[in-house]
Design an enzyme around this catalytic site. Structure first.
Site, PDB file in Angstrom:
ATOM      1  N   GLN A  99       0.980  -1.012  -0.079  1.00  0.00           N
ATOM      2  CA  GLN A  99      -0.162   0.072   0.186  1.00  0.00           C
ATOM      3  C   GLN A  99       1.030   1.397   0.033  1.00  0.00           C
ATOM      4  OE1 GLN A  99      -2.239   1.681   3.311  1.00  0.00           O
ATOM      5  NE2 GLN A  99      -4.054   0.701   2.491  1.00  0.00           N
ATOM      6  N   TYR A 169      -6.029  10.687   3.720  1.00  0.00           N
ATOM      7  CA  TYR A 169      -4.957  10.898   3.451  1.00  0.00           C
ATOM      8  C   TYR A 169      -4.702  11.931   2.336  1.00  0.00           C
ATOM      9  CZ  TYR A 169      -3.493   6.550   6.239  1.00  0.00           C
ATOM     10  OH  TYR A 169      -3.163   5.994   7.327  1.00  0.00           O
ATOM     11  N   ARG A 346     -10.048  -7.593   9.954  1.00  0.00           N
ATOM     12  CA  ARG A 346     -10.180  -8.234  11.476  1.00  0.00           C
ATOM     13  C   ARG A 346     -10.224  -9.692  11.528  1.00  0.00           C
ATOM     14  NH1 ARG A 346     -14.456  -3.824  12.748  1.00  0.00           N
ATOM     15  NH2 ARG A 346     -14.974  -4.022  10.641  1.00  0.00           N
TER      16      ARG A 346
END
Length: 396
Positions: A99, A169, A346
Site C-alpha cells: 500500500q 490521506y 479483522r
C-alpha cells in the site's frame, strides 16, 4: 456462471491463487521504520492460511507522508528488508501488495519531525500543529516520490501496488470539498480536486508499465460533512477507469482524521484508545468532544455492500469488496454480485488460517466479534486481544 471465491484470478499481469485479499492494516511492527522478522511473520501467517494476496501497510513515499515516525519510508535503505519480506511470502504461494501512499493531514508532524501537508491549511488534532497547504512544488515532489517508490517496490518483488486514495490521506484530502478550499487548479469542481489522484496513477503506471498490477483504494463515502460522497466517489472512479491506468479498485470508506469508525463499525474501544495515546491526546479523548470522535455504528456483515453495488453498476473494471466480511456465504454472494475479489482485515487478524478452513469446509464463517479492541494495538504490534498466548502470530 459466477466464479468461486477460491478460484484463481488474474489481477492485471498477476495470477492470484484465489480471490481473497488481506486488506492493508498497519502492523505496528516497524519500530525503526525498517522491515523486521515480526513484520514478515505477520504476513506469513495469512499466507500460510490460504490468503490469495496480502497487503503490506503502510508504506510512505516521503518522510512527512508517514502517519508517525515508526512507519517505513520506501527507498534504497528499506529495499533489502522489503525484498526479504516478498521472498518469504512468495514461498508460501501468496502474492504481495504494497500500500503506497502519503498520509497528508493524517500524518503526525510532531512525531515525524516535519510538518504535515494537506490540500488546505488546517489544525492537526494529532500533533497540535498547523498543517500547511501543499504548494505546487510539494505536489510535483510528491508525485515524483510516488514514482521513485514504485520503482523500489518493483525491485523488491512486490506483485501489486495499491495507491492510497481514501481515508483523508493526501490524495483523499484533495478530493474532499470540506478539506480542499483551494482556489487554484487543484480545487473547486471534482475534476480539479481529482487531478492529484489521476496524476499519481498516470505517473506510476508510466514507471511500472506491465511489471506489476496497479490498484487504488478509494472511498464509497467518507462519512463526514464535507467529505467525499458516494456520488462523488463514483464520479472519481469513472475518471480513473476512463484514464485506464489501474487494474482494479478497492472500495473502502470513512476517514482516519474525521470519522474512523465509519470504516470499522462495531464496538468503540474509547478507553483502550485513550490508554494508548500520549497524555494530552488521552485527556482530549476523555472529553465529550473526544468521545464523540469515535462514533458508534452497529456492525453488519458487508456494511459497504449497498454503496459498493452502486459502483459496480457504473463501472466495468475489476472491484474489490471490503467492509466486515466474515462468512463464506457473503464472499460467494460478492462473486455473484459481480465483484472480483473480497478484502478482509479483522477476520484474518483473528484467524490467519480462515481461508484454508473455509475452503476445506471445516468452517463457514470467522469468529471475529468486531469488538475493535485490535485497533489501539497498532501502537504496540497489531493483534487480536482475544488470542490466547499459544495462538500468537509465529516468528518467521
Amino acid at each position: 456462471m459466477r466464479p468461486s471465491v477460491f478460484s484463481p484470478v488474474d489481477l492485471g499481469p498477476v495470477r492470484l491463487r484465489n480471490r481473497t485479499v488481506k486488506a492493508a492494516t498497519f502492523e505496528g511492527r516497524t519500530p525503526a521504520g525498517e522491515v523486521t522478522d515480526e513484520l514478515i511473520a505477520y504476513h506469513l501467517a495469512p499466507a500460510r492460511g490460504g490468503i490469495g494476496l496480502t497487503t503490506v501497510a503502510y508504506l510512505a513515499v516521503a518522510p512527512e507522508g508517514r502517519t508517525h515516525a515508526e512507519q517505513i519510508v520506501i527507498g534504497p535503505r528499506t529495499l533489502p528488508g522489503l525484498a526479504r519480506l516478498t521472498d518469504a511470502v512468495h514461498a508460501e504461494g501468496t502474492a504481495v501488495a504494497g500500500q503506497v501512499g502519503h498520509a497528508g493531514p493524517v500524518a503526525n508532524g510532531r512525531s515525524n519531525g516535519v510538518h504535515a501537508i494537506s490540500a488546505s491549511r488546517m489544525p492537526s488534532p494529532l500533533s497540535m500543529q498547523m498543517i500547511r497547504a501543499a504548494s505546487e512544488r510539494d505536489l510535483t515532489r510528491v508525485t515524483r516520490a510516488y514514482v521513485d517508490a514504485a520503482r523500489v517496490l518493483v525491485r523488491a518483488g512486490f506483485d501489486v501496488l495499491e495507491l492510497h486514495m481514501a481515508h483523508s490521506y493526501l490524495i483523499s484530502s484533495f478530493l474532499a470539498p470540506g478539506l480542499n478550499r483551494r482556489k487554484d487548479r487543484w480545487g473547486g469542481p471534482l475534476e480539479r480536486r481529482a487531478r492529484l489522484g489521476r496524476q499519481v496513477a498516470r505517473a506510476v503506471r508510466e514507471e511500472v508499465g506491465g511489471a506489476v498490477a496497479l490498484t487504488a483504494k478509494i472511498s464509497v463515502s467518507d462519512g463526514f460533512r464535507g467529505g467525499v460522497t458516494t456520488e462523488e466517489g463514483i464520479a472519481f472512479a469513472q475518471l480513473l477507469e476512463a484514464d485506464g491506468h489501474l487494474d482494479a479498485l478497492q472500495l473502502s470508506g470513512g476517514s482516519s482524521l474525521m470519522n474512523p469508525m465509519y470504516l470499522f463499525r462495531g464496538e468503540t474501544p474509547v478507553a483502550e484508545f485513550a490508554d494508548a495515546m500520549p497524555t494530552i491526546v488521552k485527556w482530549g479523548m476523555k472529553t465529550p468532544v473526544g468521545r464523540g470522535f469515535l462514533k458508534r455504528y452497529e456492525f453488519e456483515e458487508a456494511y459497504f455492500k449497498e454503496k459498493a453495488l452502486r459502483f459496480r453498476r457504473e463501472l466495468s473494471m475489476p472491484l474489490m469488496l471490503l467492509g466486515g466480511i466474515n462468512r463464506l456465504e457473503t464472499m460467494e454472494q460478492a462473486m455473484a454480485d459481480g465483484f472480483d475479489l473480497v478484502a478482509m482485515g479483522r477476520a484474518v487478524l483473528r484467524e490467519p488460517d480462515l481461508v484454508n478452513r473455509l475452503q476445506a469446509g471445516t468452517a463457514t464463517e470467522g469468529i471475529c466479534t468486531h469488538c475493535n479492541r485490535c485497533m489501539p494495538t497498532i501502537y504496540t504490534g497489531t493483534r487480536c486481544v482475544e488470542w490466547a498466548a499459544d495462538e500468537a502470530i509465529p516468528t518467521a
